[in-house]
Design a protein around this motif. Structure first.
Motif, PDB file in Angstrom:
ATOM      1  N   TRP A   1     100.216 160.488  37.816  1.00 18.71           N
ATOM      2  CA  TRP A   1      98.774 160.470  37.998  1.00 18.71           C
ATOM      3  C   TRP A   1      98.117 160.767  36.652  1.00 18.71           C
ATOM      4  CZ3 TRP A   1     102.225 163.197  40.908  1.00 18.71           C
ATOM      5  CH2 TRP A   1     102.296 162.939  42.281  1.00 18.71           C
ATOM      6  N   THR A   2      96.941 160.230  36.430  1.00 18.36           N
ATOM      7  CA  THR A   2      96.127 160.584  35.269  1.00 18.36           C
ATOM      8  C   THR A   2      94.720 160.896  35.763  1.00 18.36           C
ATOM      9  OG1 THR A   2      97.386 159.168  33.770  1.00 18.36           O
ATOM     10  CG2 THR A   2      95.186 159.833  33.061  1.00 18.36           C
ATOM     11  N   ALA A   3      94.201 162.056  35.352  1.00 19.01           N
ATOM     12  CA  ALA A   3      92.837 162.454  35.705  1.00 19.01           C
ATOM     13  C   ALA A   3      91.993 162.440  34.439  1.00 19.01           C
ATOM     14  CB  ALA A   3      92.827 163.843  36.330  1.00 19.01           C
ATOM     15  N   THR A   4      90.853 161.775  34.497  1.00 20.91           N
ATOM     16  CA  THR A   4      89.941 161.690  33.361  1.00 20.91           C
ATOM     17  C   THR A   4      88.568 162.180  33.789  1.00 20.91           C
ATOM     18  OG1 THR A   4      91.151 159.797  32.472  1.00 20.91           O
ATOM     19  CG2 THR A   4      88.929 160.164  31.633  1.00 20.91           C
ATOM     20  N   LEU A   5      87.993 163.080  32.992  1.00 20.91           N
ATOM     21  CA  LEU A   5      86.687 163.662  33.277  1.00 20.91           C
ATOM     22  C   LEU A   5      85.668 163.152  32.268  1.00 20.91           C
ATOM     23  CD1 LEU A   5      86.605 165.791  35.622  1.00 20.91           C
ATOM     24  CD2 LEU A   5      88.844 165.645  34.520  1.00 20.91           C
ATOM     25  N   ALA A   6      84.548 162.662  32.759  1.00 20.61           N
ATOM     26  CA  ALA A   6      83.471 162.199  31.886  1.00 20.61           C
ATOM     27  C   ALA A   6      82.205 162.024  32.707  1.00 20.61           C
ATOM     28  CB  ALA A   6      83.833 160.882  31.201  1.00 20.61           C
ATOM     29  N   ASP A   7      81.084 162.455  32.154  1.00 17.73           N
ATOM     30  CA  ASP A   7      79.764 162.210  32.750  1.00 17.73           C
ATOM     31  C   ASP A   7      79.679 162.660  34.205  1.00 17.73           C
ATOM     32  OD1 ASP A   7      78.929 160.995  30.336  1.00 17.73           O
ATOM     33  OD2 ASP A   7      79.844 159.099  30.965  1.00 17.73           O
TER      34      ASP A   7
ATOM     35  N   GLY B   1     104.040 152.157  34.330  1.00 17.19           N
ATOM     36  CA  GLY B   1     102.851 151.949  33.526  1.00 17.19           C
ATOM     37  C   GLY B   1     101.783 151.107  34.188  1.00 17.19           C
ATOM     38  N   VAL B   2     102.051 150.640  35.397  1.00 17.52           N
ATOM     39  CA  VAL B   2     101.081 149.819  36.129  1.00 17.52           C
ATOM     40  C   VAL B   2     100.290 150.713  37.069  1.00 17.52           C
ATOM     41  CG1 VAL B   2     100.766 147.927  37.762  1.00 17.52           C
ATOM     42  CG2 VAL B   2     102.537 147.780  35.990  1.00 17.52           C
ATOM     43  N   VAL B   3      98.961 150.665  36.974  1.00 18.18           N
ATOM     44  CA  VAL B   3      98.100 151.459  37.838  1.00 18.18           C
ATOM     45  C   VAL B   3      98.040 150.809  39.217  1.00 18.18           C
ATOM     46  CG1 VAL B   3      95.763 152.295  38.227  1.00 18.18           C
ATOM     47  CG2 VAL B   3      96.740 152.358  35.925  1.00 18.18           C
ATOM     48  N   ASP B   4      98.491 151.550  40.236  1.00 10.45           N
ATOM     49  CA  ASP B   4      98.508 151.030  41.601  1.00 10.45           C
ATOM     50  C   ASP B   4      97.256 151.396  42.387  1.00 10.45           C
ATOM     51  OD1 ASP B   4     101.257 149.904  41.603  1.00 10.45           O
ATOM     52  OD2 ASP B   4     101.809 151.997  41.259  1.00 10.45           O
ATOM     53  N   ARG B   5      96.566 152.448  41.967  1.00  9.35           N
ATOM     54  CA  ARG B   5      95.363 152.845  42.685  1.00  9.35           C
ATOM     55  C   ARG B   5      94.467 153.631  41.741  1.00  9.35           C
ATOM     56  NH1 ARG B   5      94.396 153.013  47.981  1.00  9.35           N
ATOM     57  NH2 ARG B   5      96.616 152.813  48.468  1.00  9.35           N
ATOM     58  N   THR B   6      93.165 153.456  41.852  1.00 13.66           N
ATOM     59  CA  THR B   6      92.178 154.216  41.084  1.00 13.66           C
ATOM     60  C   THR B   6      91.104 154.717  42.036  1.00 13.66           C
ATOM     61  OG1 THR B   6      92.525 152.859  39.108  1.00 13.66           O
ATOM     62  CG2 THR B   6      90.510 154.167  39.188  1.00 13.66           C
TER      63      THR B   6
END
Length: 333
Positions: free
Chosen positions: A295-301, A314-319
Motif C-alpha cells: 500500500w502507499t498513502a499520500t497526503l496532500a491538500d 508495481g501495478v496499482v490494483d485499486r486507488t
C-alpha cells in the motif's frame, strides 16, 4: 462494541484478500458472499485503517519520546533538594537530588536525579552517567499536546558536540495525545540536537531507535496492541517556545493486534512527512507492505490517497481517497 471485522482462523475470501497474513471476517461487511463487492469493500476498509495506523503510530511514538526528553531537560536542579542519605555516606553510589516540579503546560512530575557528583547534577548540563527518574501526573511539557502519566527513567549515555544521547525505559508510561492515548512499555534510544527557545524560532531534532517497544493505543474508541521496532528522525519547528509544526521520516516493523487486524507491517516514509502541532499529517508519502501486498498513502491538500498493489508487481490494483479527518477516524480499529 461488536467490531465490524473479526479476526478468525481459517480460509479467507477469494480474490485480492487471499494470502494476507491479516485475518479478516467479511461476514459483517455484507457476508462472505460471492464475492467481488464484499472483497472490494473489505480491501478498501483495510487500506484505510492500516495506512492511517501506520502513518500516525511511528510519529506519535517519536512525539512522546520527545515530550519525555523535553520535560526532563526543563527540570531545574536548583529547585530539587539533597536527601539526607547523601550526607551520610552514599558517596560511592554518587549524588542524588529529588523533589516535585510543575510542568510547563500544567501538571506535575516527581523527580529523582542521580549522578557521579552533586556539582555535576547542579550545573544543569546533562552528563554521561546521570539518571533522571520522572513520575508524571498529567504533566504537559513545552509540547502541551502531550499529557504524560506514569514513570519513566532517562539515562544519559553520551553528551557532547554531537548532541545528547539518552535511553528511555518505562513499564507504565501513558501519553494522552490529540488523536489517541498511547501506553508504553519497553525502551527507546534517542539523540537530541537543538534546544527550545522561549522566544523566536527554534528547531529541535531527534534521531531515535527502538527494539521490542510495546504499545497500547486507544483511538476512536478502539484499543489495539502494537509491537514496535524501528528508527527514524523527528524535527520540531518551534515559535516562542510552542510547537508550530513537525516533520518525520523513518522505517519500522509494526505488529498490530486489534479486534479487526492481526499481522506485522513493514512501514517506511518516502522522504519527509509533515505534521501539524496536533499530529495530523499534512503532506508526504508512506509505504507499507505485508508479503506481496503493498500500500502507499499520500497526503496532500487535506486528502489522503491510498493505492493497493496486491501482488508486489508495481501495478496499482485499486486507488481510494478520503478527507484526512475521515481517513484518520479508521486508525487502529
Amino acid at each position: 462494541m461488536t467490531p465490524l471485522l473479526q479476526r478468525v482462523p481459517g480460509p479467507r475470501t477469494a480474490g485480492g484478500l487471499a494470502g494476507l497474513g491479516l485475518l479478516l471476517s467479511l461476514a459483517a461487511c455484507g457476508g462472505g458472499g460471492s464475492g467481488t463487492d464484499s472483497s472490494a469493500s473489505a480491501e478498501t476498509d483495510q487500506a484505510q485503517s492500516l495506512s492511517a495506523t501506520a502513518t500516525t503510530t511511528p510519529q506519535q511514538t517519536a512525539q512522546v519520546a520527545d515530550a519525555v526528553v523535553d520535560t526532563a531537560l526543563a527540570v531545574d536542579p536548583g529547585a530539587l533538594s539533597t536527601p539526607a542519605a547523601t550526607h551520610v555516606g552514599v558517596a560511592a553510589a554518587g549524588a542524588q537530588l529529588q523533589g516535585s516540579v510543575n510542568c510547563a503546560g500544567g501538571g506535575t512530575a516527581s523527580v529523582v536525579m542521580t549522578g557521579p557528583t552533586l556539582a555535576g547534577l547542579l550545573d544543569g548540563v546533562p552528563d554521561a552517567g546521570e539518571v533522571t527518574q520522572l513520575s508524571y501526573s498529567a504533566c504537559r511539557g513545552p509540547d502541551a499536546q502531550v499529557a504524560l502519566d506514569g514513570t519513566v527513567t532517562m539515562t544519559v549515555t553520551q553528551s557532547g558536540s554531537g548532541g545528547l544521547t539518552v535511553s528511555l525505559v518505562t513499564s507504565d508510561l501513558q501519553a494522552g495525545l490529540p488523536l489517541s492515548t498511547l501506553g508504553w512499555s519497553g525502551s527507546l534510544s534517542l539523540t537530541r540536537t537543538g534546544t527550545v527557545a522561549s522566544s523566536g524560532a527554534s528547531t529541535t531534532s531527534s534521531a531515535w531507535s527502538a527494539s521490542g517497544l510495546s504499545l497500547v493505543a486507544v483511538r476512536n474508541g478502539h484499543e489495539a496492541d502494537l509491537s514496535f521496532n524501528g528508527s527514524g528522525n523527528r524535527s520540531v519547528q518551534w515559535q516562542d517556545g510552542v510547537p508550530a509544526s513537525s516533520s518525520y521520516q523513518g522505517s519500522s516493523s509494526l505488529g498490530l493486534a486489534s479486534s479487526r487486524w492481526n499481522g506485522t507491517l513493514d512501514v517506511a516514509t518516502q522522504g519527509v512527512m509533515v505534521f501539524d502541532p496536533e499530529g495530523v499529517p499534512q503532506s508526504g508519502s508512506l509505504s507499507l507492505s505485508l508479503g506481496l501486498y503493498h500500500w502507499t498513502a499520500t497526503l496532500a491538500d487535506g486528502t489522503a490517497t491510498v493505492t493497493v498493489d496486491r501482488n508486489g508487481d508495481g501495478v496499482v490494483d485499486r486507488t481510494r481517497s478520503w478527507p484526512v479527518a475521515d481517513w484518520l477516524a479508521s486508525a487502529a480499529q
